[in-house]
Enzyme design. Structure first.
Site, mmCIF file in Angstrom:
data_model
loop_
_atom_site.group_PDB
_atom_site.id
_atom_site.type_symbol
_atom_site.label_atom_id
_atom_site.label_comp_id
_atom_site.label_asym_id
_atom_site.label_seq_id
_atom_site.Cartn_x
_atom_site.Cartn_y
_atom_site.Cartn_z
ATOM 1 N N GLY A 45 0.773 -1.242 0.000
ATOM 2 C CA GLY A 45 0.000 0.000 0.000
ATOM 3 C C GLY A 45 0.800 1.285 0.000
ATOM 4 N N GLU A 99 3.580 4.460 5.735
ATOM 5 C CA GLU A 99 2.376 3.690 5.446
ATOM 6 C C GLU A 99 1.379 4.484 4.613
ATOM 7 O OE1 GLU A 99 0.958 1.089 5.100
ATOM 8 O OE2 GLU A 99 0.710 -0.133 6.869
ATOM 9 N N ASP A 103 -5.077 2.695 10.540
ATOM 10 C CA ASP A 103 -6.474 2.431 10.850
ATOM 11 C C ASP A 103 -6.557 2.015 12.324
ATOM 12 O OD1 ASP A 103 -9.189 1.970 10.002
ATOM 13 O OD2 ASP A 103 -8.757 -0.154 9.770
ATOM 14 N N LYS A 131 -6.968 7.366 10.236
ATOM 15 C CA LYS A 131 -8.394 7.178 10.585
ATOM 16 C C LYS A 131 -8.475 6.983 12.091
ATOM 17 C CE LYS A 131 -9.853 3.940 7.230
ATOM 18 N NZ LYS A 131 -10.639 2.732 6.885
ATOM 19 N N VAL A 154 -11.313 3.413 1.935
ATOM 20 C CA VAL A 154 -10.816 4.179 0.793
ATOM 21 C C VAL A 154 -9.863 3.338 -0.063
ATOM 22 C CG1 VAL A 154 -11.100 6.448 1.848
ATOM 23 C CG2 VAL A 154 -8.996 5.166 2.273
ATOM 24 N N ASP A 160 -5.779 -0.553 -1.930
ATOM 25 C CA ASP A 160 -6.574 -1.474 -2.749
ATOM 26 C C ASP A 160 -7.838 -1.956 -2.065
ATOM 27 O OD1 ASP A 160 -5.197 -3.102 -0.779
ATOM 28 O OD2 ASP A 160 -5.861 -4.821 -1.961
ATOM 29 N N ARG A 166 -5.339 0.323 -7.005
ATOM 30 C CA ARG A 166 -4.106 0.934 -6.496
ATOM 31 C C ARG A 166 -3.599 2.049 -7.412
ATOM 32 N NH1 ARG A 166 -2.121 -2.255 -2.246
ATOM 33 N NH2 ARG A 166 -2.370 -4.495 -2.453
HETATM 34 P P1 IMP Z 1 -4.169 -1.109 10.675
HETATM 35 O O1 IMP Z 1 -5.601 -1.426 11.033
HETATM 36 O O2 IMP Z 1 -3.794 0.262 11.149
HETATM 37 O O3 IMP Z 1 -3.249 -2.177 11.183
HETATM 38 O O4 IMP Z 1 -4.097 -1.064 9.095
HETATM 39 C C1 IMP Z 1 -3.564 -2.113 8.394
HETATM 40 C C2 IMP Z 1 -3.617 -1.939 6.911
HETATM 41 O O5 IMP Z 1 -4.944 -2.115 6.498
HETATM 42 C C3 IMP Z 1 -3.215 -0.611 6.324
HETATM 43 O O6 IMP Z 1 -1.867 -0.457 6.164
HETATM 44 C C4 IMP Z 1 -3.878 -0.711 4.976
HETATM 45 O O7 IMP Z 1 -3.052 -1.456 4.089
HETATM 46 C C5 IMP Z 1 -5.136 -1.471 5.285
HETATM 47 N N1 IMP Z 1 -6.270 -0.532 5.372
HETATM 48 C C6 IMP Z 1 -6.813 0.044 6.471
HETATM 49 N N2 IMP Z 1 -7.828 0.848 6.128
HETATM 50 C C7 IMP Z 1 -7.911 0.791 4.791
HETATM 51 C C8 IMP Z 1 -8.760 1.438 3.825
HETATM 52 O O8 IMP Z 1 -9.665 2.236 4.125
HETATM 53 N N3 IMP Z 1 -8.509 1.117 2.522
HETATM 54 C C9 IMP Z 1 -7.537 0.260 2.126
HETATM 55 N N4 IMP Z 1 -6.724 -0.341 2.985
HETATM 56 C C10 IMP Z 1 -6.911 -0.089 4.299
HETATM 57 MG MG MG Z 2 -0.810 -0.957 4.330
#
Ligand code: IMP
Ligand code: MG
Length: 176
Positions: A45, A99, A103, A131, A154, A160, A166
């Site tokens: 990503g 990153e 999220d 987020k 998103v 993706d 992407r």
């Molecule tokens: P985490 O929840 O912060 O561990 O996020 C892990 C990964 O989930 C991120 O690096 C993204 O690759 C993917 N991700 C989280 N939210 C989104 C989104 O809204 N769209 C696409 N990928 C997401």
């Molecule tokens: Mg990611």
């Protein structure tokens, strides 16, 4: 302009991304002058954001990538494993984990803890999007953040949905 199927709306357009990435680049240039930082992108990503960002940074730096299994794909929830490690020795280095989006922050908190075991001087986090309403790791902060967004799924600009979208030059909201 008509949007591709599956995209509800453009959330952040190409020009806004470009301007913000330039601002972040200027900030990082001031911050990392003389520090020879290592930017570590989390595949896949972050690839688009990282490649634009480093071209806005006017000081010497190095780039490496890692790849991790997503907790989203794994049955053992919360467990994140390395699928591909960096090759750079980060002991005593300034590291910027880069990153696409933070999220829940589970991924980056695990990565940060893992990389801290290797004795870097410092680890900061840069992310195009944050987020915060979805955070599950209390207190996890993004040091260099492009945009703060509400709870949308998103895609685009590297991000993706099932490996698609992407290549969109903007960040769009996925219809789901
Ligand atoms: P985490 O929840 O912060 O561990 O996020 C892990 C990964 O989930 C991120 O690096 C993204 O690759 C993917 N991700 C989280 N939210 C989104 C989104 O809204 N769209 C696409 N990928 C997401
Ligand atoms: Mg990611």
């Amino acid at each position: 302009m008509s949007l591709p199927e599956g995209i509800e709306k453009v959330l952040i357009d190409e020009n806004s991304i470009k301007n913000r990435v330039r601002e972040l680049g200027e900030l990082l240039t001031r911050e990392y002058q003389g520090k020879d930082p290592v930017f570590i992108g989390v595949l896949k990503g972050s690839a688009v954001f990282l490649s634009d960002l480093i071209r806005e940074i006017r000081c010497p730096l190095e780039v490496d990538f890692c790849r991790v299994s997503s907790y989203r794909d794994s049955k053992s929830s919360g467990k994140i494993e390395f699928l591909g490690d960096i090759r750079t020795d980060i002991s005593d280095r300034y590291v910027v984990l880069t990153e696409d989006i933070v999220d829940t922050a589970k991924t980056l908190s695990v990565l940060k803890a893992e990389f801290y075991k290797r004795g870097p001087r410092e680890i900061k986090v840069a992310a195009l999007l944050d987020k915060p309403s979805r955070r599950e790791v209390a207190g996890f902060e993004v040091d260099y953040e492009g945009f703060r967004i509400d709870d949308h799924f998103v895609v685009g600009y590297g991000m993706d949905c099932a490996e698609k979208y992407r290549n969109l030059p903007y960040v769009g909201v996925y219809k789901g």
